[in-house]
Structure formats: structure tokens, C-alpha cells
Motif scaffolding. Structure first.
Motif, PDB file in Angstrom:
ATOM      1  N   ILE A 151      40.770  32.381  41.606  1.00 36.81           N
ATOM      2  CA  ILE A 151      39.428  32.470  40.779  1.00 36.81           C
ATOM      3  C   ILE A 151      39.231  31.154  40.399  1.00 36.81           C
ATOM      4  O   ILE A 151      38.259  30.599  40.369  1.00 36.81           O
ATOM      5  CB  ILE A 151      39.670  33.503  39.429  1.00 36.81           C
ATOM      6  CG1 ILE A 151      39.773  34.828  39.844  1.00 36.81           C
ATOM      7  CG2 ILE A 151      38.490  33.167  38.524  1.00 36.81           C
ATOM      8  CD1 ILE A 151      38.395  35.330  40.427  1.00 36.81           C
ATOM      9  N   GLU A 152      40.215  30.181  40.141  1.00 32.52           N
ATOM     10  CA  GLU A 152      40.180  28.812  39.597  1.00 32.52           C
ATOM     11  C   GLU A 152      39.524  27.919  40.910  1.00 32.52           C
ATOM     12  O   GLU A 152      38.544  27.274  40.578  1.00 32.52           O
ATOM     13  CB  GLU A 152      41.622  28.259  39.571  1.00 32.52           C
ATOM     14  CG  GLU A 152      41.550  26.832  38.966  1.00 32.52           C
ATOM     15  CD  GLU A 152      40.824  26.799  37.794  1.00 32.52           C
ATOM     16  OE1 GLU A 152      40.250  25.397  37.607  1.00 32.52           O
ATOM     17  OE2 GLU A 152      40.800  27.342  36.778  1.00 32.52           O
ATOM     18  N   ASN A 177      35.695  28.811  40.837  1.00 33.89           N
ATOM     19  CA  ASN A 177      35.075  28.330  39.867  1.00 33.89           C
ATOM     20  C   ASN A 177      34.745  26.797  40.214  1.00 33.89           C
ATOM     21  O   ASN A 177      33.758  26.028  39.917  1.00 33.89           O
ATOM     22  CB  ASN A 177      35.715  28.351  38.416  1.00 33.89           C
ATOM     23  CG  ASN A 177      35.480  29.760  38.106  1.00 33.89           C
ATOM     24  OD1 ASN A 177      34.567  30.320  38.160  1.00 33.89           O
ATOM     25  ND2 ASN A 177      36.586  30.290  37.046  1.00 33.89           N
ATOM     26  N   ASP A 228      29.277  38.064  41.222  1.00 37.88           N
ATOM     27  CA  ASP A 228      29.879  37.734  40.013  1.00 37.88           C
ATOM     28  C   ASP A 228      31.311  37.580  40.200  1.00 37.88           C
ATOM     29  O   ASP A 228      32.119  38.237  40.750  1.00 37.88           O
ATOM     30  CB  ASP A 228      29.677  38.550  38.861  1.00 37.88           C
ATOM     31  CG  ASP A 228      30.064  38.177  37.736  1.00 37.88           C
ATOM     32  OD1 ASP A 228      29.838  37.301  37.393  1.00 37.88           O
ATOM     33  OD2 ASP A 228      30.558  39.274  36.867  1.00 37.88           O
ATOM     34  N   VAL A 229      31.841  36.579  39.447  1.00 41.26           N
ATOM     35  CA  VAL A 229      33.280  35.998  39.807  1.00 41.26           C
ATOM     36  C   VAL A 229      34.166  37.191  39.101  1.00 41.26           C
ATOM     37  O   VAL A 229      35.297  37.447  39.434  1.00 41.26           O
ATOM     38  CB  VAL A 229      33.487  34.546  38.971  1.00 41.26           C
ATOM     39  CG1 VAL A 229      34.830  34.325  38.955  1.00 41.26           C
ATOM     40  CG2 VAL A 229      32.719  33.818  39.681  1.00 41.26           C
ATOM     41  N   ASP A 230      33.911  37.781  37.941  1.00 40.18           N
ATOM     42  CA  ASP A 230      34.322  38.983  37.176  1.00 40.18           C
ATOM     43  C   ASP A 230      34.626  40.090  38.110  1.00 40.18           C
ATOM     44  O   ASP A 230      35.602  40.726  38.175  1.00 40.18           O
ATOM     45  CB  ASP A 230      33.831  39.280  35.986  1.00 40.18           C
ATOM     46  CG  ASP A 230      33.862  38.043  35.022  1.00 40.18           C
ATOM     47  OD1 ASP A 230      34.836  37.199  35.092  1.00 40.18           O
ATOM     48  OD2 ASP A 230      32.904  38.211  33.986  1.00 40.18           O
ATOM     49  N   LEU A 231      33.475  40.319  39.088  1.00 42.16           N
ATOM     50  CA  LEU A 231      33.788  41.265  39.991  1.00 42.16           C
ATOM     51  C   LEU A 231      34.739  41.144  40.989  1.00 42.16           C
ATOM     52  O   LEU A 231      35.459  41.865  41.454  1.00 42.16           O
ATOM     53  CB  LEU A 231      32.444  41.652  40.516  1.00 42.16           C
ATOM     54  CG  LEU A 231      32.341  42.761  41.726  1.00 42.16           C
ATOM     55  CD1 LEU A 231      32.579  44.227  40.866  1.00 42.16           C
ATOM     56  CD2 LEU A 231      30.916  42.713  42.296  1.00 42.16           C
ATOM     57  N   THR A 285      42.659  42.237  41.382  1.00 47.38           N
ATOM     58  CA  THR A 285      43.634  42.913  40.869  1.00 47.38           C
ATOM     59  C   THR A 285      43.603  44.391  41.342  1.00 47.38           C
ATOM     60  O   THR A 285      44.854  44.871  41.262  1.00 47.38           O
ATOM     61  CB  THR A 285      43.458  42.752  39.425  1.00 47.38           C
ATOM     62  OG1 THR A 285      42.161  43.291  39.277  1.00 47.38           O
ATOM     63  CG2 THR A 285      43.487  41.233  38.992  1.00 47.38           C
ATOM     64  N   LYS A 301      37.384  39.003  40.613  1.00 47.57           N
ATOM     65  CA  LYS A 301      38.767  39.144  39.787  1.00 47.57           C
ATOM     66  C   LYS A 301      39.235  40.722  39.808  1.00 47.57           C
ATOM     67  O   LYS A 301      40.151  40.882  40.245  1.00 47.57           O
ATOM     68  CB  LYS A 301      38.565  38.380  38.581  1.00 47.57           C
ATOM     69  CG  LYS A 301      39.858  38.286  37.888  1.00 47.57           C
ATOM     70  CD  LYS A 301      39.603  37.818  36.635  1.00 47.57           C
ATOM     71  CE  LYS A 301      40.995  37.472  35.649  1.00 47.57           C
ATOM     72  NZ  LYS A 301      40.604  36.771  34.583  1.00 47.57           N
ATOM     73  N   MET A 302      38.160  41.533  39.408  1.00 45.21           N
ATOM     74  CA  MET A 302      38.543  42.886  39.233  1.00 45.21           C
ATOM     75  C   MET A 302      38.937  43.640  40.584  1.00 45.21           C
ATOM     76  O   MET A 302      40.067  44.378  40.605  1.00 45.21           O
ATOM     77  CB  MET A 302      37.298  43.577  38.698  1.00 45.21           C
ATOM     78  CG  MET A 302      37.768  45.199  38.585  1.00 45.21           C
ATOM     79  SD  MET A 302      36.317  46.044  37.797  1.00 45.21           S
ATOM     80  CE  MET A 302      35.304  46.044  39.376  1.00 45.21           C
ATOM     81  N   ALA A 359      44.736  34.500  39.770  1.00 43.46           N
ATOM     82  CA  ALA A 359      44.159  33.211  39.036  1.00 43.46           C
ATOM     83  C   ALA A 359      44.013  31.900  39.673  1.00 43.46           C
ATOM     84  O   ALA A 359      42.985  31.275  39.254  1.00 43.46           O
ATOM     85  CB  ALA A 359      45.242  32.920  37.820  1.00 43.46           C
TER      86      ALA A 359
END
Length: 151
Positions: free
Chosen positions: A27-28, A31, A5-8, A14, A10-11, A24
Motif C-alpha cells: 500500500i505504501e 501511494n 480505490d486503494v482501500d479496496l 488482507t 488493501k481489503m 502495508a
């Protein structure tokens, strides 16, 4: 390859102390790559097909006749002349069943259309199409190019 998952992602980035702008940007990029993969994965719709029987007619005996028929399979070691008899037996078996007593089959077309594949398989015949298909005649010769380039 594992799907994450992309949110994972990202977390985790960070949490490791990467700059917010860098996270950012990464992640871009992810995507954009996911969108490109989805576009590649889209398949065109399948082409609808139909059955056609082609019969060799080098003497031209069938010319001008419109014929239809069914595509059948029988065991390789059996004679092709047993196919009709096996369809008859399929009709008899079907007509003895509960459904067959209510709606008996009387023609080969009805046998091919209404008799279950289970009954046909028991009689060692496989009906490949339920509706009759057109039979095309061919001279069984491929036209060769002449010296002028005409066929």
C-alpha cells in the motif's frame, strides 16, 4: 487503465491471507506511485497569447507608421475587397435588431467589438479579434549570415 480505490486493494489483499506487514508495504508503494503520477500530471499554466498582423512592406512605404486593425476571415473563393462591405452589412443587421436600436454601432471598431458572431456568420465574415491589434511591418526578407558571422 481502470482506477481502483486503494482501500479496496488493501481489503482484498488482507482477505487473501497476506501478511499485514507485506500489505502495508505494498500500500505504501502504491501511494508513492500515485503521488508521483499526480506530480507528472500537473501541467504548467497556459501561456497568454495575443494577435498580431504582419504586413509585407519590401519597399518600406509603411515605415514609421503605427497601424492597428482586425483579423478577419472570409470564404476562400471571395475577393478580399468584400470584407469591408460585409462589415457594413453586419452593422446594418445589428442596428435593425432590438439591441442595435438601443445601442447602434457607427464604426468598424464598434462592429468588431459589439456585433454578435451569429450576425457576422450570416454575412460570411468571421471576426477573429474584438479589439484592434498592432500591425507589424516586415521587409519580407530573412537576413543571411555573412562570412564574418555578422548579419
Amino acid at each position: 487503465m481502470a482506477k481502483v480505490d486503494v482501500d479496496l486493494v488493501k481489503m482484498v489483499m488482507t482477505r487473501t491471507g497476506l501478511d499485514v506487514r507485506t500489505v502495508a508495504q505494498i500500500i505504501e508503494e502504491i501511494n508513492l506511485e500515485l503521488k508521483a503520477q499526480e506530480d507528472e500530471d500537473e501541467k504548467p499554466p497556459p501561456v497568454k497569447k495575443q494577435f498580431v498582423m504582419m504586413v509585407s512592406d519590401p519597399e518600406g512605404k509603411l515605415e514609421g507608421l503605427d497601424l492597428v486593425g482586425w483579423v478577419l476571415q472570409i470564404p476562400e473563393e471571395d475577393s478580399v475587397y468584400v470584407a469591408e462591405e460585409r462589415l457594413f452589412r453586419c452593422a446594418y443587421e445589428h442596428n435593425l435588431s432590438k439591441k442595435g436600436r438601443r445601442m447602434p454601432v457607427k464604426t468598424i471598431a464598434e462592429v468588431c467589438e459589439h456585433v454578435p458572431a451569429r450576425i457576422a456568420k450570416e454575412q460570411k465574415i468571421w471576426i477573429k479579434n474584438k479589439e484592434p491589434v498592432y500591425m507589424l511591418r516586415t521587409s519580407n526578407k530573412v537576413p543571411m549570415e555573412t562570412k564574418e558571422g555578422d548579419f
